[in-house]
Design a protein around this motif. Structure first.
Motif, PDB file in Angstrom:
ATOM      1  N   THR A 249       0.836  -1.198   0.000  1.00 16.85           N
ATOM      2  CA  THR A 249       0.000   0.000   0.000  1.00 16.85           C
ATOM      3  C   THR A 249       0.871   1.249   0.000  1.00 16.85           C
ATOM      4  O   THR A 249       1.806   1.370   0.802  1.00 16.85           O
ATOM      5  CB  THR A 249      -0.926   0.029   1.227  1.00 16.85           C
ATOM      6  OG1 THR A 249      -1.797  -1.109   1.164  1.00 16.85           O
ATOM      7  CG2 THR A 249      -1.776   1.297   1.246  1.00 16.85           C
ATOM      8  N   VAL A 250       0.562   2.156  -0.917  1.00 19.66           N
ATOM      9  CA  VAL A 250       1.295   3.415  -1.009  1.00 19.66           C
ATOM     10  C   VAL A 250       0.302   4.559  -0.933  1.00 19.66           C
ATOM     11  O   VAL A 250      -0.617   4.659  -1.754  1.00 19.66           O
ATOM     12  CB  VAL A 250       2.092   3.508  -2.332  1.00 19.66           C
ATOM     13  CG1 VAL A 250       2.786   4.867  -2.436  1.00 19.66           C
ATOM     14  CG2 VAL A 250       3.111   2.381  -2.431  1.00 19.66           C
ATOM     15  N   ASN A 251       0.482   5.421   0.045  1.00 16.43           N
ATOM     16  CA  ASN A 251      -0.327   6.626   0.162  1.00 16.43           C
ATOM     17  C   ASN A 251       0.335   7.726  -0.649  1.00 16.43           C
ATOM     18  O   ASN A 251       1.475   8.104  -0.377  1.00 16.43           O
ATOM     19  CB  ASN A 251      -0.441   7.043   1.629  1.00 16.43           C
ATOM     20  CG  ASN A 251      -1.121   5.980   2.471  1.00 16.43           C
ATOM     21  OD1 ASN A 251      -2.179   5.484   2.120  1.00 16.43           O
ATOM     22  ND2 ASN A 251      -0.497   5.614   3.592  1.00 16.43           N
ATOM     23  N   ILE A 252      -0.370   8.233  -1.660  1.00 18.02           N
ATOM     24  CA  ILE A 252       0.202   9.235  -2.554  1.00 18.02           C
ATOM     25  C   ILE A 252      -0.738  10.437  -2.594  1.00 18.02           C
ATOM     26  O   ILE A 252      -1.955  10.288  -2.608  1.00 18.02           O
ATOM     27  CB  ILE A 252       0.422   8.640  -3.964  1.00 18.02           C
ATOM     28  CG1 ILE A 252       1.193   9.615  -4.855  1.00 18.02           C
ATOM     29  CG2 ILE A 252      -0.883   8.198  -4.613  1.00 18.02           C
ATOM     30  CD1 ILE A 252       1.685   8.989  -6.159  1.00 18.02           C
TER      31      ILE A 252
ATOM     32  N   ASP B  45       3.165   8.743   1.671  1.00 20.31           N
ATOM     33  CA  ASP B  45       4.423   8.049   1.376  1.00 20.31           C
ATOM     34  C   ASP B  45       5.134   8.671   0.189  1.00 20.31           C
ATOM     35  O   ASP B  45       6.368   8.713   0.136  1.00 20.31           O
ATOM     36  CB  ASP B  45       4.146   6.568   1.087  1.00 20.31           C
ATOM     37  CG  ASP B  45       3.430   5.885   2.223  1.00 20.31           C
ATOM     38  OD1 ASP B  45       3.838   6.093   3.388  1.00 20.31           O
ATOM     39  OD2 ASP B  45       2.449   5.154   1.960  1.00 20.31           O
ATOM     40  N   VAL B  46       4.354   9.128  -0.769  1.00 22.13           N
ATOM     41  CA  VAL B  46       4.878   9.774  -1.970  1.00 22.13           C
ATOM     42  C   VAL B  46       4.040  11.019  -2.214  1.00 22.13           C
ATOM     43  O   VAL B  46       2.802  10.974  -2.108  1.00 22.13           O
ATOM     44  CB  VAL B  46       4.803   8.853  -3.200  1.00 22.13           C
ATOM     45  CG1 VAL B  46       5.307   9.571  -4.447  1.00 22.13           C
ATOM     46  CG2 VAL B  46       5.624   7.583  -2.963  1.00 22.13           C
ATOM     47  N   GLY B  47       4.690  12.130  -2.523  1.00 20.67           N
ATOM     48  CA  GLY B  47       3.921  13.337  -2.743  1.00 20.67           C
ATOM     49  C   GLY B  47       4.641  14.360  -3.584  1.00 20.67           C
ATOM     50  O   GLY B  47       5.842  14.264  -3.838  1.00 20.67           O
ATOM     51  N   MET B  48       3.885  15.344  -4.023  1.00 19.79           N
ATOM     52  CA  MET B  48       4.424  16.505  -4.705  1.00 19.79           C
ATOM     53  C   MET B  48       4.984  17.448  -3.650  1.00 19.79           C
ATOM     54  O   MET B  48       4.268  17.864  -2.741  1.00 19.79           O
ATOM     55  CB  MET B  48       3.317  17.206  -5.488  1.00 19.79           C
ATOM     56  CG  MET B  48       3.749  18.457  -6.223  1.00 19.79           C
ATOM     57  SD  MET B  48       2.323  19.446  -6.754  1.00 19.79           S
ATOM     58  CE  MET B  48       1.971  20.377  -5.267  1.00 19.79           C
ATOM     59  N   VAL B  49       6.257  17.787  -3.757  1.00 24.73           N
ATOM     60  CA  VAL B  49       6.892  18.701  -2.814  1.00 24.73           C
ATOM     61  C   VAL B  49       7.254  19.985  -3.554  1.00 24.73           C
ATOM     62  O   VAL B  49       8.085  19.965  -4.465  1.00 24.73           O
ATOM     63  CB  VAL B  49       8.151  18.077  -2.188  1.00 24.73           C
ATOM     64  CG1 VAL B  49       8.823  19.071  -1.236  1.00 24.73           C
ATOM     65  CG2 VAL B  49       7.794  16.789  -1.449  1.00 24.73           C
TER      66      VAL B  49
ATOM     67  N   VAL C  58      13.339  11.298  -0.339  1.00 21.37           N
ATOM     68  CA  VAL C  58      14.122  10.847  -1.488  1.00 21.37           C
ATOM     69  C   VAL C  58      13.537  11.488  -2.731  1.00 21.37           C
ATOM     70  O   VAL C  58      12.344  11.307  -3.033  1.00 21.37           O
ATOM     71  CB  VAL C  58      14.092   9.308  -1.623  1.00 21.37           C
ATOM     72  CG1 VAL C  58      14.838   8.866  -2.889  1.00 21.37           C
ATOM     73  CG2 VAL C  58      14.684   8.646  -0.390  1.00 21.37           C
ATOM     74  N   HIS C  59      14.341  12.268  -3.434  1.00 21.49           N
ATOM     75  CA  HIS C  59      13.884  12.907  -4.673  1.00 21.49           C
ATOM     76  C   HIS C  59      13.749  11.856  -5.760  1.00 21.49           C
ATOM     77  O   HIS C  59      14.655  11.056  -5.990  1.00 21.49           O
ATOM     78  CB  HIS C  59      14.903  13.970  -5.096  1.00 21.49           C
ATOM     79  CG  HIS C  59      14.538  14.724  -6.340  1.00 21.49           C
ATOM     80  ND1 HIS C  59      14.741  14.223  -7.601  1.00 21.49           N
ATOM     81  CD2 HIS C  59      13.984  15.950  -6.508  1.00 21.49           C
ATOM     82  CE1 HIS C  59      14.336  15.123  -8.501  1.00 21.49           C
ATOM     83  NE2 HIS C  59      13.881  16.168  -7.858  1.00 21.49           N
TER      84      HIS C  59
ATOM     85  N   ALA D 185       8.565  13.201  -4.522  1.00 17.66           N
ATOM     86  CA  ALA D 185       9.485  12.655  -3.539  1.00 17.66           C
ATOM     87  C   ALA D 185       8.807  11.589  -2.693  1.00 17.66           C
ATOM     88  O   ALA D 185       7.582  11.590  -2.534  1.00 17.66           O
ATOM     89  CB  ALA D 185      10.032  13.761  -2.637  1.00 17.66           C
ATOM     90  N   ALA D 186       9.618  10.692  -2.153  1.00 21.91           N
ATOM     91  CA  ALA D 186       9.123   9.650  -1.254  1.00 21.91           C
ATOM     92  C   ALA D 186       9.636   9.916   0.153  1.00 21.91           C
ATOM     93  O   ALA D 186      10.744  10.437   0.335  1.00 21.91           O
ATOM     94  CB  ALA D 186       9.587   8.273  -1.718  1.00 21.91           C
TER      95      ALA D 186
END
Length: 351
Positions: A27-30, A90-94, A146-147, A245-246
């Motif tokens: 599961t990845v929350n994005i 977990d992963v998003g736009m930064v 992490v980029h 980024a993660a």
């Protein structure tokens, strides 16, 4: 013959079931602060996610269950760093453009305007530097991230409810200029007002501002051209906005094949993002002009005056970032020139 067919079918079903059971779901929350129509979120939803799925499907060992939180449902544009850093997603736009205090090195393009309008070049440069230049790579790690893939803008111009035919037309005007882009208005007589694409329409409509420094691919989906029907092409340049980024803890806990899938998908996303931004920028100009947008270029002598009369806006950034900033600035301008770009001002002069 019938018996053989049924047996084969049964064996296939059993084999298929066993394969499905062996495939591990992760599961990845994005998420993001902006809606899916936005150029950066589009890259996540329509390039990164499908490419991760495709790569992992080929391996057959892992699959992703995506929990999507786009459109600011979990956090707003002022909190993109914290959302990924703290594991809200977990992963998003930064958006490093809004992180001048916490991630200043990533904002080098915003302190060196009029460098290049080539957004694909900017993607290529920052994908490379974010991986190979310790100063940039480590600053992501220090923020527990992490980029993965670079996010950019097409070239900035002025969208307003008044025409700009000379620098005098900017006197006493209020323009949305997010974060460090406010520096570009120094010496012009205009007053910068902070904001984001999600706030420009209402700001201009209600008189908080009279326009915005922005870019075609962002203005079209937000329909800002309806309240700012005058576009003055200035060519301030394409900017590195931030990245997909993660969360570092999350990423390092992933199985190695999934980490590899994320990195490979990120490279493909950078290419797709550049292509999409170009397509959208081209379509934006066609559609916005059809809807009544008036377009003209700032005269060359007025543009030259803007560039030449800007104070040394990179100096405070260099004071803030020290030797790391010098390293990043030199690496960035070296990468620009190696690729044939001709910045209108040598912001790295004297380093």
């Amino acid at each position: 013959m019938k018996f053989t067919t049924l047996t084969a079918a049964t064996a296939l079903a059993v084999f298929g079931a066993g394969w499905a059971q062996a495939q591990q779901s992760i599961t990845v929350n994005i998420g993001s602060s902006h809606p899916e129509a936005n150029i950066w979120v589009y890259a996540m939803k329509n390039a990164f996610q499908p490419e991760v799925d495709r790569i992992l499907a080929e391996g057959g060992e892992y699959k992703i269950t995506w929990n999507e939180a786009y459109g600011g449902t979990l956090y707003k544009f002022t909190d993109t760093r914290e959302a990924v850093m703290d594991g809200i997603v977990d992963v998003g736009m930064v958006g490093t453009v809004w992180e001048g205090a916490n991630m200043p090195l990533q904002n080098v393009t915003y302190f060196t305007p009029f460098a290049t309008p080539d957004h694909k070049m900017i993607i290529e440069i920052f994908d490379e530097l974010s991986e190979t230049l310790p100063e940039l790579r480590d600053s992501w790690a220090e923020n527990n991230m992490v980029h993965l893939s670079s996010l950019i803008t097409d070239s900035y111009d002025i969208y307003a409810n008044f025409p700009v035919n000379s620098m005098a037309d900017l006197q006493n005007r209020k323009l949305n200029a997010p974060g460090t882009s406010a520096n570009w208005l120094q010496g012009t007589g205009a007053t910068p007002v902070d904001g984001a694409l999600t706030t420009y329409y209402t700001n201009i409509q209600t008189g908080v501002t009279e326009g915005a420094l922005s870019f075609a691919s962002g203005i079209l989906p937000t329909r800002v051209y309806e309240v700012a029907p005058e576009l003055t092409r200035v060519g301030i340049g394409s900017m590195y906005f931030g990245g997909i980024a993660a969360n570092k803890d999350f990423f390092e806990g992933l199985p190695e094949p999934v980490q590899a899938a994320f990195r490979d998908a990120a490279k493909a996303t950078s290419v797709a993002h550049g292509d999409y931004v170009q397509q959208l920028a081209d379509r934006a100009m066609t559609e916005m002009q059809a809807a009544g947008l008036t377009v003209h270029d700032l005269p060359a002598d007025q543009k030259a005056a803007w560039v030449e009369n800007l104070p040394n806006i990179v100096a405070p950034w260099l004071e803030q970032t020290g030797e790391a900033g010098k390293t990043v600035l030199k690496a960035y301008f070296s990468a620009l020139r190696e690729r044939g770009a001709e910045p209108l001002r040598a912001w790295d002069e004297g380093l």
